[in-house]
Every structure is written in structure tokens, then in C-alpha cells.
Design an enzyme around this catalytic site. Sequence first.
Site, mmCIF file in Angstrom:
data_model
loop_
_atom_site.group_PDB
_atom_site.id
_atom_site.type_symbol
_atom_site.label_atom_id
_atom_site.label_comp_id
_atom_site.label_asym_id
_atom_site.label_seq_id
_atom_site.Cartn_x
_atom_site.Cartn_y
_atom_site.Cartn_z
ATOM 1 N N CYS A 711 0.850 -1.184 0.000
ATOM 2 C CA CYS A 711 0.000 0.000 0.000
ATOM 3 C C CYS A 711 0.887 1.236 0.000
ATOM 4 C CB CYS A 711 -0.939 0.001 1.206
ATOM 5 S SG CYS A 711 -0.066 -0.035 2.800
ATOM 6 N N CYS A 713 0.510 3.679 2.356
ATOM 7 C CA CYS A 713 0.418 4.289 3.677
ATOM 8 C C CYS A 713 1.824 4.507 4.248
ATOM 9 C CB CYS A 713 -0.390 3.402 4.622
ATOM 10 S SG CYS A 713 -2.056 3.036 4.037
ATOM 11 N N CYS A 719 4.734 3.622 15.656
ATOM 12 C CA CYS A 719 3.520 2.851 15.333
ATOM 13 C C CYS A 719 3.863 1.558 14.606
ATOM 14 C CB CYS A 719 2.581 3.704 14.481
ATOM 15 S SG CYS A 719 1.898 5.136 15.342
ATOM 16 N N CYS A 811 1.635 -40.090 15.996
ATOM 17 C CA CYS A 811 2.044 -38.718 16.300
ATOM 18 C C CYS A 811 3.405 -38.740 17.005
ATOM 19 C CB CYS A 811 0.994 -38.047 17.188
ATOM 20 S SG CYS A 811 1.477 -36.393 17.750
ATOM 21 N N CYS A 868 -6.086 -25.901 6.355
ATOM 22 C CA CYS A 868 -4.973 -26.526 7.082
ATOM 23 C C CYS A 868 -5.302 -27.909 7.585
ATOM 24 C CB CYS A 868 -4.535 -25.648 8.248
ATOM 25 S SG CYS A 868 -5.785 -25.497 9.564
ATOM 26 N N CYS A 879 -23.888 -20.218 14.844
ATOM 27 C CA CYS A 879 -23.381 -19.460 13.693
ATOM 28 C C CYS A 879 -22.556 -20.376 12.813
ATOM 29 C CB CYS A 879 -22.560 -18.275 14.178
ATOM 30 S SG CYS A 879 -21.886 -17.275 12.840
ATOM 31 N N CYS A 895 -20.708 -26.276 4.614
ATOM 32 C CA CYS A 895 -20.272 -26.653 3.274
ATOM 33 C C CYS A 895 -18.786 -26.423 3.041
ATOM 34 C CB CYS A 895 -21.070 -25.885 2.226
ATOM 35 S SG CYS A 895 -20.868 -24.084 2.338
#
EC number: 2.3.2.31
Length: 1066
Positions: A711, A713, A719, A811, A868, A879, A895
Site C-alpha cells: 500500500c 500508507c 507505530c 504422532c 490446514c 453461527c 459446506c
Amino acid sequence: MPGDEERGFLAAREELASALRWDSAQVFPLEQLMPLLATSLPPAARYLQLDAGRLVRCNAHGEPRNYLNTLSTALNILEKYGRNLLSPQRPRYWRSVKFNNPVFRSTVDAVQGGRDVLRLYGYTEERPDGLSFPEGQEEPDEYQVAVVTLEVLLLRTELSLLLQNTHPRQNALDQLLRESVEDGMLQLSEFHPLLREIVPGPRPSAQGSTPGPCFLCGSAPGTLHCPACNQVSCPACDILFHGHPSRAHHLRQALPGSHQTASLSSSLPASSQPRPPSSSLALGDSSLSSPDPANACLPWHCLTCATLNEPWAVFCAVCSQPKGCKVPGIEGSHGTGGLEPEPARDQWACQSCTFENEAAAVLCAICERPRLAQPPSLVVDSHDAGVCQQSLKQEDPLLTAAQPQVWYCDHCTFCNSGPVWVCAMCNRTRDPIPTQPALQSYPSSLEKGRPKPGSSQHLGSSLPASCGDPEKQRQDKMRKEGLQLVSMIQEGETAGASPEEVFSALQYSGTEVPLQWLRSELSYVLEMVAELAGQQDPELGAFSCQEARKAWLDRHGNLDEAVEECVRARRRKVHELQSLGFGPKEGSLQALFQHGGDVARALTELQRQRLEPFHQRLWDRDPEPTPCWDGLDRQSLVRRLLAVYTLPSWGRAELALALLQETPRNYELLDVVEAVRHSQDRAFLRRLLAQECAVCGWALPRNRMQALISCECTICPECFRQHFTIALKEKHITDMVCPACGRPDLTDDAQLLSYFSTLDIQLRESLDPDAYALFHKKLTEAVLMRDPKFLWCAQCSFGFIYEREQLEATCPQCHQTFCVRCKRQWEEQHRGRSCEDFQNWKRTNDPEYQAQGLAMYLQENGIDCPKCKFSYALARGGCMHFHCTQCRHQFCSGCYNAFYAKNKCPDPNCKVKKSLHGHHPRDCLFYLRDWTAARLQKLLQDNNVMFNTEPPAGTRAVPGGGCRVMEQKEVHSGFRDEACGKETPPGYAGLCQAHYKEYLVSLINAHSLDPATLYEVEELETATIRYLHLAPQPADGEDLPAYQARLLQKLREEVPLGQSIARRRK
């Protein structure tokens, strides 16, 4: 009983010997050795192993400084031999010492008694080419070697102090030289080998007796005696014999009764070597075979041409045949021309000096010429022949008493001086014809005793014909030697050695393998050159190996000349530096030693040292105060900016000053200078110097701001650092985007690589080391998760790369075994069965599975991240927007299609692009959860799919009742897994309404059933608008059932439920 002083001396001696045994590289300072040197004990009490007094006395020939230097150098090499034997890592060939080693020959073997010091070390076995340890002795006697090495070190230090006139006892040298025989005999039993070698050999004949003949030529009387060789030679043969490097340091003494009155050094001047007087010549053939030494100095007749030659002549003056040689076919006055008897088969006669050598010898024992070497050429230069003929005719009487002092060699044209017969350059014998003036003194004898050899014209014409073959052989030999030298030089260049090094090695050592000699012996020779140069002129300081190397190469391997050249070059360099203001007191000697004699680098070092105080004051001062830019002298400020900060032009400097004088003054000097170098537009410079941070609004110059490649910016350094530090420690790697605009989209693999490659450089300069290390760790994990072989453990959530093709995986973290496809814990019943068959077997035979009922079914059909592949044992109720905690991927849990953020949807016809949304297929739980359970059951019944309405047999009830599906619930202390617990209506198989619908939809998805078959007309129209972006209308005269059937067919044909659904690609 020994006294206190002797006991203290022995204790200190044992302490130093022990230290030398412990560390062979131990360097004892002079202060530590001084108590042993300042003692008043006699040498016999101080040196218990080494007969130091006799060693010094037997080498005391000439000036004390000369023989002390020679002896000190030999002791230095002997000390190195002892330290090498004490070293834990001894040299490869430590067991033997070779006499042909050039360093050994020129140092240790040049002094009397050097070999017996080696015998004290343990080299007691005699070899033809050197000394060695006995075969049965594996290791040297460390105590004996340490004691002998210490005594060698003490004697060398004592000699060095004597050379420097700093010895604590002024009579030390007299003590060593005048020690009585009785004191020396006290150590006869301990040091008997050394006494045998260093006792001088018998002197030649006493005063008044006739000296013997030269051992080399056998004709001239011997006037010089060499104690090292125990031979007597004439001056001419002495120069030839002692010109060899191995005998260059032998000291010769004049015999009593000769013309020499003083002991001679290794280099005898040619002018001081007398010729035998002509009055000693006597005629008579009987002198040729007389064994009496007194008659050995008489003239001799050639057995080939019957020419009378001078006593010291080795070759005939006319036919150049050696003395006593007969040639068939030529009859003299005393022979019949018969063949001379050949030497015995076990001997061979040298072609140069006629000495008969043993059959196994390669070099002549007298002149050291090769066995196959040709005799000197008989070609006579026409100019010399003419001079000879003219001399024979004139019969100048002065020639009988005068010898030409300068003559030119016929082979190499080198100009020789003095009464020598051998060329100093090519070692060829000079032409004897012009050096026979004594023949003019006896014309009557020559005419009566033999026929005349002929006129001078006949001599000049017959020599070339008889000498053609030897000349050709000489040229062939020169060509062969030249080719050998070229081959050695080419081989040396291939190995990295220069031609000068190869040639100097050949000249110095005479070796046939110069490369091996350069690798093994050159360093010792250079150390010796540097040490001898330092001893010759101690005021010039220590010499470096680079200086010694250059001098040695310039003088083609001549050791003495190299030392002289090294000293001359150092004097010249010191004088040059002194003319520039840097004398020895200013450190010029140390600088030359550090930089290998390089004057330029030494001058740079000296100048740097002289400027060091200025540099120190320059950098130690406080920072220079910022000038006042409001000064009245504007031109001075502009010149200062132009000169100090190297601005490109005067105008740029004025522009910088104008910006610095603006109010309010918010610009820093360096920022203004940097900006002015890039542009001269004042408005652009103001914008460049006041860039606003996109996060906090702080204005800074553009060169201090941070910017990302994704970008436009601009972010202030503070910051930038805080944002990426928080993102690394508290968020995911995909959250490391611009804090202002949120770009780039790190789900795109193409942008991911280029973005992080540039961000890595910026973070390295901005973040703390711990945060930067965390960034690399997270970035590595993110890359590994994108590997298709990456696998998550179903038990402990550990990720690893699994490259095997078997379904059973273990594992490496928790060592639990599970199925790669269905993620169920591996059981032996799974082997040979598919995942669906194994699940059906567990439903039928596993009591624990049956006790859980349909809750276990929903748990096994949990949520798997499509990106992943991380598994979540959660139900799909609530939800449908799921956010993966591992890869931050957002998808639908029904889905598995992706959720898109604002303006990120790739569908150009999407009407909800400006909001968070996802595109779901029509059989997704996202839509079917709004259906009633009866309608879902009807879809399954229409397709003959069995489903449960009651809990399976054997299902245990939950205490307190309610749904058994496990959910993760949020509590005050965090998250807790517990059963759903909601009310379970009748006919819902023991589940709540939401989980029962999820159970029915999972059956619909598992059997790929299309819910569009139960759509009403309004639902078909909505689905057509959603997927086909068309607003359907009934055709004219088309009734409602036909319109519904047409929409259904169009929807199923154009939007089929196939493998395009992400859930089916899982």
C-alpha cells in the site's frame, strides 16, 4: 658436600628443566635465567652434560664476534631440535637427522662438536646419511633431552650476552677459553663422544718440514689446512673445494713454512694465494713416478704428446689429456702408444681430476663432479692461441715470473681474477696454453728430449678437428641442463612457486626436487638469513621473513650475499624513512618489521600513529553545536553547508538554508540536507519533510517513515514497531498487514512470498531480537502448514509432515495412533477396512460407541478446516461462520466454502460484495437448518435413506436429561466442554431440535441428496436468482406445475450438486 650456591643452582636448574618438559614452547625471560648465569661456579659445575668450555675453545678461530655468532646460531638450531623432541606433536621425521639438510650443514655441522650434542639427545645410531634413534627406542628420554636442551639454551644465552657486552661476569669468555685440562677431564666419562669429536686433529708437518702436496690436484704444494676436513690443499683448489655450500663455513689455517702468515676465513682473496716459485721446477723424467713428496713438485711429461708441463698442471698444455693418461695411436718420446691399463671394474676414473672412485659412487669424492660429466673442452680461442704463439716466439723473460691476474673463461666468458685455474661461474678449467710461460726457460731440454710438436699454425688447425666431438657433447649437455631447468620452473609455476624461487633453491641446495625443498627447508633458511642479518647489525632491529626472502631471491640463493643485501636494504629503508621525519626512535624499525619491509605501508602506519592524538581529540570532543541559521553572514552559512555536507550546487545550499530559516522551524538539519539532494522543488520538499503518519497523525520527514510494498500508507517508526510487535505476540501471522488499510490479503499465495520477503528486512531493523525471532518461527510454521503432506494429530493437535502412504499414522508428540483419513483413533479392526466399514462396525459392535448414541456420530463428523485440515470435535449448531484458530481461514462449517470480507469476493455478479458473506450450495446446513425436521425426514424417506427417531439401543441417559452432544461453552474462568443439555422432544432420537436437524442434514449430505426436489415455486425462483442471477418468469399459457418442473430442471442442470462443493473434497 656441595655448597649452598651449588645446591641452589641445581634446584633452579631442575625447576627450569621440569618447566621445559611440561611445555616445550616455554620461553624463559632473561630475568629467570640470570641467576644461573651470574653464579660464580666454574663451567664444569654449571654444564653437567655439555662440555661448554671445550666446545667454545675448539671453535675459537678468528675474531671472537665471528666465531661466537657462528656458535650461537648452531646452538639455536640445536635448541630447536631438543624442543621438537619434547613437543607432544613431534615432527614427522623426528627419529633421524639428515646430513644433507642445508640448515644442518650450514649451522650445526659447521661447528665442531655439533653432532655429539645430537648424540646426547639420543641420536646414537650412525647412518650413511645422518644420525638416528636406535630401532628399539620408541620414545626419546624426556628428562635427558630436557636437561641437554636447557644447557644448550643457557650456553646460547651466555654467548648472546657476551656479544652484547652485558654478561654479569666479565671474565666469562676467558673462563670458557682457559679452562684447565684437569677440570675438563672431570667430565670425560659423561661426555666422551663430544671429546672425541672436538679434539683437534693432528697438524700438518712441523715448522721447517716440507708441506705435502695438495690432496685435490696432487701437484701444487699444500699451503692451507682445514681442521674440519683434515685435508691440505693449495689456494686454487681450496677455493674450488670450499666453494660448496656445505663447506663454505670451514675455517682454514696456513701451514708453517708457507707464505700464509695468518688463519684464513672461508673466503680467501685471490691476490693472497701465492703461486709456486718457478725456481722449484726441475727437469727429469724420473720425477713423474717418484713417490717422494719432495719430488712431487717437479714438471711432468705428457704420455701422449711428450710435452713438458708445470708441476701443478692437471691437463697437458698441448693435447689437454689428463696427467698420466695414454691415448692409443699417438706415440710420445717415452712411450710406444700402447693402451694404458683400464681401471679395475670396481672403480672409475673422474674425467676432470683423474681420481679413481668406487663403483657405487655417483659423484667424484674429490671434485664432486658427476660420473658421466665430460672433461673440459679443448677448444682454444683464436685470440688466446695467437697470444700464446706470439709469446712462444718472443720468449719474454718477464713471463717466467709474472702470472696474468685477469683472464676470461672460454665457455661462459666470465672474467676471473687471480691465479686460479677453475672458472668461478661454470667450474670449467681454464685453457692451459697461455699459462705456460715456464716452458720458455728450457728450450734446449725441450728440443733434445722429444720431437717438436709442430708449428703454431699446425696447432691451431689441428685442435678444432680433434675437439669437435667434445664441443658437441658440451652443447648437448648444456641443452639438456637447460631443458631440465625449464621443466623444473614450469613445474614450480604450476605449484605456485616463481622461477626465481626454483632457481635460487637449485643454486643453494643443489637438490633435484626444488619444490619439496622449498616446502620443507625454505622457512628455516629464511629464519637463518633474518637472524644472521640481525646479528650483523643489531642497530637495525629484527628482520622479517619477507625481507629475508626478497634478499635471498635477489642473490640467487647465496646465503652470505643475501645477509649483506638484507642489511643494505634495511639501511636504505631506514634512511628513507628518516628523511621523511621518522627515525628509529619514532618506531620506524618496528613498522618495517610489522609490514615486511614495505616502506609505503610502514610510512602509512607511522603517519597513523602520529595522527592518532589528533583523531582522539577530534572524536573525544563534545558534539559540535548547531550553528545559528539566522546569522548575518548568509554567504558564510551557504559555504558551510556546501562544504561540510557536499551538496551538489550552490543553489541547493541556498535552498537548504531557506528551509532551515522558515518558521516554525520543524525541520532537522540532516533531514533537510537529505531532501535537498533529491529535489529542488520547494513545495515538494515541504511535503517530503512533513509526511503524516496514517495511524497516529504525527508528521515526520519521508526518510524516517516506514512504508509497506502492499500500500501507499506511511507509518511512523513507533507505530510500525508497536503494531507488528503486538501482531506477533498476540495474533496470527496473517494479521501482520498494514495497520491503516489492512492490506495485503495474505490468503493469496502469490502476494504472500513477495510481501514477507520485504517485510523481513524492515522488521529486522525495527523489532527487538526476541520479537524478530518469533516472527521467523511463526512464518516457518505457516509455510509448513501449506505443505500437502502436513498432518494434524487428532489427539493432541500437534502438526507434522507425514510422507508415508499407510493409513495408520503415529504422532511424534503424544505417540498416539490414528487414521489419516477419518481421524479416528486407530484400532486393529480398521486394518483392511475402509473408513465407512469401520464406522459401521463400531456402531454395531462397540458398546461405548452405542452408549453415546447419535452424539458420537455428530462428534466424529466434526469440523475440519479446508485449508490446514485441522479437526474440531464440535457440532455445527449456531453461527455457521467459522474462524480457524490455526491458519485464520474463514469458512462455512456446513459446506466449507470460504467467507469473504468486504470487497474481497471474486464473483463479479455478487450483490453482497460490500459485506462479510459466503456462497453456500443449496444442500448446506446454512439453508436446511431453517427446514422442519419432518420435511428433512421426508427427503430422506423419498430417497430410501434410513434415519433414527429414537435413541439407539444401549444408549445411556444423561444425568438430569437433555441432549448428549458435547459443546464448548464459555464460562467465567474460560471455556469448558460439556453436554448440550437442551430438551429432547419425542421422535428426535434423544437429541435436541438443532442437533437432530444437524444429524438429518449430515445424512442428506452423505447420500448427496438434492433438497430442490421439495422446493416450492417461490423457493425455486429464489434459488434461480441466487445462483443463476436471473429473474425467472412463467411462459405464456404455462401452468404452475409445468413452470415448477421447468425451474427445477434448469436449476439441477445448470447448478448441480457435484464435487465443486468444498465439503465433498475434504
